[in-house]
Design a protein around this motif. Structure first.
Motif, PDB file in Angstrom:
ATOM      1  N   ILE A   1       5.978   9.541  -3.346  1.00  0.00           N
ATOM      2  CA  ILE A   1       5.203   8.370  -2.932  1.00  0.00           C
ATOM      3  C   ILE A   1       5.688   7.953  -1.553  1.00  0.00           C
ATOM      4  O   ILE A   1       6.887   7.979  -1.283  1.00  0.00           O
ATOM      5  CB  ILE A   1       5.430   7.187  -3.905  1.00  0.00           C
ATOM      6  N   VAL A   2       4.759   7.527  -0.708  1.00  0.00           N
ATOM      7  CA  VAL A   2       5.128   6.916   0.567  1.00  0.00           C
ATOM      8  C   VAL A   2       4.428   5.574   0.644  1.00  0.00           C
ATOM      9  O   VAL A   2       3.203   5.494   0.721  1.00  0.00           O
ATOM     10  CB  VAL A   2       4.744   7.792   1.776  1.00  0.00           C
ATOM     11  N   ALA A   3       5.232   4.511   0.580  1.00  0.00           N
ATOM     12  CA  ALA A   3       4.709   3.150   0.718  1.00  0.00           C
ATOM     13  C   ALA A   3       4.762   2.766   2.192  1.00  0.00           C
ATOM     14  O   ALA A   3       5.629   3.246   2.934  1.00  0.00           O
ATOM     15  CB  ALA A   3       5.543   2.184  -0.120  1.00  0.00           C
ATOM     16  N   MET A   4       3.835   1.908   2.619  1.00  0.00           N
ATOM     17  CA  MET A   4       3.761   1.529   4.028  1.00  0.00           C
ATOM     18  C   MET A   4       3.594   0.025   4.177  1.00  0.00           C
ATOM     19  O   MET A   4       2.808  -0.589   3.457  1.00  0.00           O
ATOM     20  CB  MET A   4       2.603   2.254   4.696  1.00  0.00           C
ATOM     21  N   ILE A   5       4.349  -0.523   5.111  1.00  0.00           N
ATOM     22  CA  ILE A   5       4.235  -1.942   5.441  1.00  0.00           C
ATOM     23  C   ILE A   5       4.161  -2.047   6.959  1.00  0.00           C
ATOM     24  O   ILE A   5       5.006  -1.487   7.662  1.00  0.00           O
ATOM     25  CB  ILE A   5       5.428  -2.747   4.897  1.00  0.00           C
TER      26      ILE A   5
ATOM     27  N   ASN B   1       6.900  18.924   5.168  1.00  0.00           N
ATOM     28  CA  ASN B   1       5.760  19.796   5.455  1.00  0.00           C
ATOM     29  C   ASN B   1       4.423  19.098   5.242  1.00  0.00           C
ATOM     30  O   ASN B   1       3.401  19.588   5.719  1.00  0.00           O
ATOM     31  CB  ASN B   1       5.832  21.068   4.606  1.00  0.00           C
ATOM     32  N   GLY B   2       4.430  17.972   4.544  1.00  0.00           N
ATOM     33  CA  GLY B   2       3.201  17.220   4.310  1.00  0.00           C
ATOM     34  C   GLY B   2       2.813  16.313   5.468  1.00  0.00           C
ATOM     35  O   GLY B   2       1.802  15.610   5.392  1.00  0.00           O
ATOM     36  N   GLY B   3       3.590  16.307   6.548  1.00  0.00           N
ATOM     37  CA  GLY B   3       3.237  15.521   7.724  1.00  0.00           C
ATOM     38  C   GLY B   3       3.652  14.057   7.684  1.00  0.00           C
ATOM     39  O   GLY B   3       3.308  13.286   8.581  1.00  0.00           O
TER      40      GLY B   3
ATOM     41  N   PHE C   1       6.365  12.669   8.368  1.00  0.00           N
ATOM     42  CA  PHE C   1       7.248  12.265   9.467  1.00  0.00           C
ATOM     43  C   PHE C   1       6.598  12.381  10.837  1.00  0.00           C
ATOM     44  O   PHE C   1       7.232  12.082  11.845  1.00  0.00           O
ATOM     45  CB  PHE C   1       8.526  13.096   9.438  1.00  0.00           C
ATOM     46  N   ASP C   2       5.343  12.796  10.907  1.00  0.00           N
ATOM     47  CA  ASP C   2       4.711  13.039  12.196  1.00  0.00           C
ATOM     48  C   ASP C   2       4.701  11.810  13.107  1.00  0.00           C
ATOM     49  O   ASP C   2       4.808  11.963  14.323  1.00  0.00           O
ATOM     50  CB  ASP C   2       3.279  13.551  12.005  1.00  0.00           C
ATOM     51  N   ASP C   3       4.577  10.631  12.543  1.00  0.00           N
ATOM     52  CA  ASP C   3       4.545   9.407  13.362  1.00  0.00           C
ATOM     53  C   ASP C   3       5.842   8.588  13.267  1.00  0.00           C
ATOM     54  O   ASP C   3       5.898   7.478  13.761  1.00  0.00           O
ATOM     55  CB  ASP C   3       3.360   8.532  12.976  1.00  0.00           C
ATOM     56  N   VAL C   4       6.865   9.149  12.631  1.00  0.00           N
ATOM     57  CA  VAL C   4       8.119   8.425  12.423  1.00  0.00           C
ATOM     58  C   VAL C   4       9.014   8.545  13.664  1.00  0.00           C
ATOM     59  O   VAL C   4       9.258   9.658  14.148  1.00  0.00           O
ATOM     60  CB  VAL C   4       8.857   8.932  11.164  1.00  0.00           C
ATOM     61  N   ASP C   5       9.483   7.410  14.167  1.00  0.00           N
ATOM     62  CA  ASP C   5      10.399   7.390  15.312  1.00  0.00           C
ATOM     63  C   ASP C   5      11.854   7.450  14.878  1.00  0.00           C
ATOM     64  O   ASP C   5      12.695   8.010  15.577  1.00  0.00           O
ATOM     65  CB  ASP C   5      10.171   6.113  16.135  1.00  0.00           C
ATOM     66  N   GLU C   6      12.153   6.826  13.741  1.00  0.00           N
ATOM     67  CA  GLU C   6      13.535   6.771  13.246  1.00  0.00           C
ATOM     68  C   GLU C   6      13.509   6.826  11.721  1.00  0.00           C
ATOM     69  O   GLU C   6      12.599   6.324  11.095  1.00  0.00           O
ATOM     70  CB  GLU C   6      14.201   5.466  13.683  1.00  0.00           C
ATOM     71  N   ILE C   7      14.552   7.447  11.169  1.00  0.00           N
ATOM     72  CA  ILE C   7      14.675   7.470   9.712  1.00  0.00           C
ATOM     73  C   ILE C   7      16.104   7.165   9.347  1.00  0.00           C
ATOM     74  O   ILE C   7      17.015   7.523  10.034  1.00  0.00           O
ATOM     75  CB  ILE C   7      14.230   8.822   9.098  1.00  0.00           C
TER      76      ILE C   7
ATOM     77  N   SER D   1       0.843  -1.197   0.000  1.00  0.00           N
ATOM     78  CA  SER D   1       0.000   0.000   0.000  1.00  0.00           C
ATOM     79  C   SER D   1       0.880   1.249   0.000  1.00  0.00           C
ATOM     80  O   SER D   1       2.019   1.220   0.469  1.00  0.00           O
ATOM     81  CB  SER D   1      -0.947   0.002   1.197  1.00  0.00           C
ATOM     82  N   TYR D   2       0.326   2.328  -0.526  1.00  0.00           N
ATOM     83  CA  TYR D   2       1.090   3.568  -0.614  1.00  0.00           C
ATOM     84  C   TYR D   2       0.167   4.762  -0.707  1.00  0.00           C
ATOM     85  O   TYR D   2      -1.019   4.627  -1.021  1.00  0.00           O
ATOM     86  CB  TYR D   2       2.050   3.554  -1.809  1.00  0.00           C
ATOM     87  N   GLU D   3       0.752   5.909  -0.427  1.00  0.00           N
ATOM     88  CA  GLU D   3       0.071   7.188  -0.581  1.00  0.00           C
ATOM     89  C   GLU D   3       0.719   7.907  -1.756  1.00  0.00           C
ATOM     90  O   GLU D   3       1.949   7.997  -1.840  1.00  0.00           O
ATOM     91  CB  GLU D   3       0.231   8.012   0.692  1.00  0.00           C
ATOM     92  N   PHE D   4      -0.118   8.411  -2.656  1.00  0.00           N
ATOM     93  CA  PHE D   4       0.353   9.160  -3.814  1.00  0.00           C
ATOM     94  C   PHE D   4      -0.757  10.116  -4.229  1.00  0.00           C
ATOM     95  O   PHE D   4      -1.915   9.714  -4.241  1.00  0.00           O
ATOM     96  CB  PHE D   4       0.682   8.223  -4.981  1.00  0.00           C
ATOM     97  N   PRO D   5      -0.467  11.336  -4.538  1.00  0.00           N
ATOM     98  CA  PRO D   5       0.845  11.968  -4.552  1.00  0.00           C
ATOM     99  C   PRO D   5       1.208  12.538  -3.177  1.00  0.00           C
ATOM    100  O   PRO D   5       0.347  12.907  -2.386  1.00  0.00           O
ATOM    101  CB  PRO D   5       0.676  13.093  -5.566  1.00  0.00           C
ATOM    102  N   VAL D   6       2.490  12.619  -2.939  1.00  0.00           N
ATOM    103  CA  VAL D   6       3.056  13.255  -1.758  1.00  0.00           C
ATOM    104  C   VAL D   6       4.032  14.311  -2.276  1.00  0.00           C
ATOM    105  O   VAL D   6       4.921  13.980  -3.059  1.00  0.00           O
ATOM    106  CB  VAL D   6       3.791  12.220  -0.873  1.00  0.00           C
TER     107      VAL D   6
END
Length: 159
Positions: A58-62, A149-151, A153-159, A48-53
């Protein structure tokens, strides 16, 4: 969950993906072919992914399935190309005169796709959430800022 074995199996596909990306370089915030190509692979792999960002990103999520709380971890690759003309002697050279992947973004994107493909096949062994960020416009045109700015990283703990 043998990473070395899966890497060896995936290697020919990774080479093909990298070469296809290399042939279709696009400038920042105009990565339309690139985004469609990535989304097609993510669809094929059931990710699954979010597009457009941030325009063409694109931000894919697993989500890991192993019990435990786990962090949200983000991994990022850049997708844009440089305004340079490539030596056309290679069979997989740029098909877009005046633009080329001279900075490795085609390889970065291929590697991130490989990690996402491996993660979705092994999500039963993973704890937490994983975001795979395909960032547009890394080459000096503020794509990272637009993504942040699109948010995303709001729930990201590590990158």
């Amino acid at each position: 969950m043998n990473i070395k074995q899966r890497t060896e199996e995936l290697y020919p596909q990774l080479v093909r993906i990298r070469r296809e990306l290399h042939q279709h370089p696009e400038p920042g915030f105009k990565e339309h072919w690139t985004s469609a190509y990535i989304c097609g692979l993510l669809d094929e792999w059931g990710i699954s992914y979010e597009f457009p960002v941030a325009g063409t990103g694109i931000v894919a999520m697993i989500q890991g399935e192993k019990p435990g709380s786990g962090n949200t971890v983000a991994l990022r690759a850049d997708m844009d190309a440089l305004p340079l003309t490539e030596d056309i002697s290679r069979p997989f050279c740029s098909l877009h005169p005046g633009h080329m992947h001279a900075c490795g973004h085609d390889a970065h994107t291929s590697i991130l796709l490989a990690v996402a493909e491996w993660a979705v096949r092994n999500k039963e062994h993973l704890v937490g959430k994983y975001k795979f960020i395909f960032q547009p416009a890394e080459e000096g045109v503020r794509g990272g800022l637009a993504v942040a700015n699109g948010g995303i990283f709001d729930d990201v703990d590590e990158i």
